[in-house]
Design a protein around this motif. Sequence first.
Motif, PDB file in Angstrom:
ATOM      1  N   GLU A  78       0.852  -1.184   0.000  1.00  0.00           N
ATOM      2  CA  GLU A  78       0.000   0.000   0.000  1.00  0.00           C
ATOM      3  C   GLU A  78       0.885   1.230   0.000  1.00  0.00           C
ATOM      4  O   GLU A  78       2.078   1.144   0.306  1.00  0.00           O
ATOM      5  N   GLY A  79       0.298   2.352  -0.372  1.00  0.00           N
ATOM      6  CA  GLY A  79       1.110   3.558  -0.396  1.00  0.00           C
ATOM      7  C   GLY A  79       0.307   4.789  -0.729  1.00  0.00           C
ATOM      8  O   GLY A  79      -0.916   4.738  -0.875  1.00  0.00           O
ATOM      9  N   CYS A  80       1.040   5.907  -0.838  1.00  0.00           N
ATOM     10  CA  CYS A  80       0.380   7.174  -1.134  1.00  0.00           C
ATOM     11  C   CYS A  80       1.353   8.127  -1.815  1.00  0.00           C
ATOM     12  O   CYS A  80       2.564   7.919  -1.818  1.00  0.00           O
ATOM     13  N   ILE A  81       0.775   9.162  -2.395  1.00  0.00           N
ATOM     14  CA  ILE A  81       1.533  10.297  -2.931  1.00  0.00           C
ATOM     15  C   ILE A  81       1.134  11.493  -2.085  1.00  0.00           C
ATOM     16  O   ILE A  81      -0.064  11.783  -1.917  1.00  0.00           O
ATOM     17  N   LYS A  82       2.148  12.162  -1.532  1.00  0.00           N
ATOM     18  CA  LYS A  82       1.870  13.290  -0.640  1.00  0.00           C
ATOM     19  C   LYS A  82       2.880  14.407  -0.865  1.00  0.00           C
ATOM     20  O   LYS A  82       3.918  14.216  -1.501  1.00  0.00           O
ATOM     21  N   ASP A  83       2.564  15.564  -0.304  1.00  0.00           N
ATOM     22  CA  ASP A  83       3.490  16.687  -0.399  1.00  0.00           C
ATOM     23  C   ASP A  83       4.261  16.834   0.912  1.00  0.00           C
ATOM     24  O   ASP A  83       4.068  16.054   1.859  1.00  0.00           O
ATOM     25  N   SER A  84       5.107  17.843   0.994  1.00  0.00           N
ATOM     26  CA  SER A  84       5.971  18.029   2.163  1.00  0.00           C
ATOM     27  C   SER A  84       5.198  18.384   3.432  1.00  0.00           C
ATOM     28  O   SER A  84       5.692  18.203   4.535  1.00  0.00           O
ATOM     29  N   GLU A  85       3.977  18.869   3.284  1.00  0.00           N
ATOM     30  CA  GLU A  85       3.144  19.174   4.457  1.00  0.00           C
ATOM     31  C   GLU A  85       2.324  17.974   4.910  1.00  0.00           C
ATOM     32  O   GLU A  85       1.598  18.060   5.898  1.00  0.00           O
ATOM     33  N   GLY A  86       2.412  16.878   4.153  1.00  0.00           N
ATOM     34  CA  GLY A  86       1.668  15.673   4.520  1.00  0.00           C
ATOM     35  C   GLY A  86       0.314  15.530   3.852  1.00  0.00           C
ATOM     36  O   GLY A  86      -0.419  14.580   4.129  1.00  0.00           O
ATOM     37  N   THR A  87      -0.040  16.460   2.976  1.00  0.00           N
ATOM     38  CA  THR A  87      -1.309  16.350   2.247  1.00  0.00           C
ATOM     39  C   THR A  87      -1.237  15.146   1.325  1.00  0.00           C
ATOM     40  O   THR A  87      -0.333  15.044   0.494  1.00  0.00           O
ATOM     41  N   VAL A  88      -2.184  14.227   1.469  1.00  0.00           N
ATOM     42  CA  VAL A  88      -2.228  13.014   0.653  1.00  0.00           C
ATOM     43  C   VAL A  88      -3.133  13.273  -0.551  1.00  0.00           C
ATOM     44  O   VAL A  88      -4.289  13.666  -0.413  1.00  0.00           O
ATOM     45  N   TYR A  89      -2.580  13.032  -1.741  1.00  0.00           N
ATOM     46  CA  TYR A  89      -3.319  13.250  -2.981  1.00  0.00           C
ATOM     47  C   TYR A  89      -3.946  11.973  -3.507  1.00  0.00           C
ATOM     48  O   TYR A  89      -5.025  12.006  -4.098  1.00  0.00           O
TER      49      TYR A  89
END
Length: 177
Positions: free
Chosen positions: A115-126
């Motif tokens: 499992e996984g995710c794509i996120k930014d440096s602030e932790g927002t998961v897209y």
Amino acid sequence: MGIKYYLPHSSGCFICGEENTFGVDARFYVEDNHVKADLCIPARFCGFNGVVHGGIVSALLDECMGWSASVFGTMDTLCFTRNLNVKFRKNTPSETPLTLVTSYSGKNRMFYEAEGCIKDSEGTVYAEGSGQFIAVPAEKMDETINYLRMDPSLTYHPVFIKIYENWKSERKTQAGG
């Protein structure tokens, strides 16, 4: 943050192939029991202005989770995707520093799950993904591993080195050497 151990890229792969001039050119590495990639996805991969196409997001998650299944699941061969599920949380922005993070989540019968995710440096998961992967059959390893490329200046993950060395040894034995 731990040590970065890199994973090879495939010569013509759309996601990680450095020789694919039309590809994303993602570089995967292992850090702290996760497979990761630092990304800044070019605008040419947008479905809409500033929004990365969902197929690109899905392919990135697929590739990274497959490495998690290989490195932390089978630990002796590469994997092919059996199924892939992606949940799009927010529009994934182009031209923005992002991190792809995946982890091995276990084995279900003969399938390795990640499992996984794509996120930014602030932790927002897209986007989030999960998938099941199956070990590459021995007869397909030659075809698969021959496409992999390694940069001698990088340190590669020990499990991948083991997979690669075992494959080379089997080829040598089959060739009578």
